[in-house]
Design an enzyme around this catalytic site. Structure first.
Site, PDB file in Angstrom:
ATOM      1  CD  GLU A   1       0.769 -25.719 -98.511  1.00  0.00           C
ATOM      2  OE1 GLU A   1      -0.421 -26.477 -98.453  1.00  0.00           O
ATOM      3  OE2 GLU A   1       1.612 -26.216 -97.911  1.00  0.00           O
TER       4      GLU A   1
ATOM      5  NE  ARG B   1      12.142 -36.176 -95.402  1.00  0.00           N
ATOM      6  CZ  ARG B   1      13.160 -36.195 -94.369  1.00  0.00           C
ATOM      7  NH1 ARG B   1      13.731 -35.120 -94.054  1.00  0.00           N
ATOM      8  NH2 ARG B   1      13.188 -37.475 -93.702  1.00  0.00           N
TER       9      ARG B   1
ATOM     10  CG  HIS C   1       2.384 -29.661 -98.800  1.00  0.00           C
ATOM     11  ND1 HIS C   1       2.718 -28.667 -97.828  1.00  0.00           N
ATOM     12  CD2 HIS C   1       3.104 -30.724 -98.691  1.00  0.00           C
ATOM     13  CE1 HIS C   1       3.764 -28.983 -97.342  1.00  0.00           C
ATOM     14  NE2 HIS C   1       3.874 -30.283 -97.640  1.00  0.00           N
TER      15      HIS C   1
ATOM     16  CB  CYS D   1       2.901 -30.856 -94.607  1.00  0.00           C
ATOM     17  SG  CYS D   1       3.966 -32.004 -94.856  1.00  0.00           S
TER      18      CYS D   1
HETATM   19  N1  GLN Z   1       8.933 -33.491 -92.617  1.00  0.00           N
HETATM   20  C1  GLN Z   1       8.784 -32.014 -92.325  1.00  0.00           C
HETATM   21  C2  GLN Z   1       8.617 -32.030 -90.698  1.00  0.00           C
HETATM   22  O1  GLN Z   1       8.703 -32.921 -90.252  1.00  0.00           O
HETATM   23  C3  GLN Z   1       7.205 -31.990 -92.892  1.00  0.00           C
HETATM   24  C4  GLN Z   1       7.339 -31.706 -94.350  1.00  0.00           C
HETATM   25  C5  GLN Z   1       6.418 -30.786 -94.978  1.00  0.00           C
HETATM   26  O2  GLN Z   1       5.906 -29.813 -94.456  1.00  0.00           O
HETATM   27  N2  GLN Z   1       6.562 -31.045 -96.455  1.00  0.00           N
HETATM   28  O3  GLN Z   1       8.483 -30.939 -90.190  1.00  0.00           O
END
Ligand code: GLN
Length: 194
Positions: free
Chosen positions: A178, A133, A176, A76
């Site tokens: 994890e 996100r 994720h 992410c």
């Molecule tokens: N939106 C976050 C970013 O731009 C990433 C979100 C996440 O790691 N769950 O860093």
């Protein structure tokens, strides 16, 4: 395996690595990168992680480590940090995997979702992928034979891939692993880093 412990959910990665019996280290200073077989950049907030990478002098240190053969996995926000290019003008990612990424593609926190998707090389059972996100891989050269797409959403969007570089391999997942009880992607990364 080291987990970059500047910001984000590094503890969750650590717990899974411990569960699968891997030797794991929190990486808080550049010298903690010494001798690692692999480094995980966790989920969190990518602008903050990149700022801290530069504040603590990690940018060159990570580059040197991958050039001596350390593998890398970004989840992410970690995928954003590792990417070559962002659709945002700022911050400047590390450029360790040849993809372009758009941040916060799937909307706000309440638009987070979980979906079971196929994931190559870890067995036929679907993987529970959690998107928070999440970033979107807006550009990847799928005909580049150093790149292997491991996982896609039903609409074909790639959400996990690896790239083989001269000295290291990089893995990115826009979700994720994890945050699940499914250990297979961590096992896959440990295996590929041996
Ligand atoms: N939106 C976050 C970013 O731009 C990433 C979100 C996440 O790691 N769950 O860093």
């Amino acid at each position: 395996i080291g987990v970059l412990a500047l910001q984000g959910d590094f503890l969750e990665h650590k717990k899974i690595l411990a569960k699968i019996g891997s030797d794991v280290r929190e990486v808080r200073l550049p010298e903690h990168l010494n001798d690692l077989d692999g480094l995980i950049i966790p989920g969190g907030e990518s602008t903050t992680i990149i700022k801290l990478i530069d504040t603590y002098g990690f940018r060159d240190a990570i580059l040197e480590s991958v050039n001596r053969g350390m593998n890398l996995w970004g989840t992410c926000a970690g995928m954003i940090v590792a990417s070559k290019k962002l659709t945002d003008p700022y911050p400047e990612p590390l450029g360790l995997i040849d993809i372009k990424v758009s941040r916060n593609w799937y909307g706000r926190q309440i638009n987070s979702f979980e979906v079971d998707i196929p994931f190559k090389n870890i067995g036929p059972k679907l993987f529970p992928a959690i998107f928070i996100r999440a970033p979107f891989i807006s550009s990847v050269n799928e005909s580049d034979d150093s790149i292997e797409i491991l996982s896609r959403l039903a609409d074909g969007t790639p959400v996990a891939l690896t790239q083989r570089n001269e000295n290291y391999k990089a893995l990115v997942t826009s979700f994720h692993p994890e945050l699940t009880n499914d250990l297979r992607v961590h096992q896959y990364f440990v295996q590929m880093s041996k």
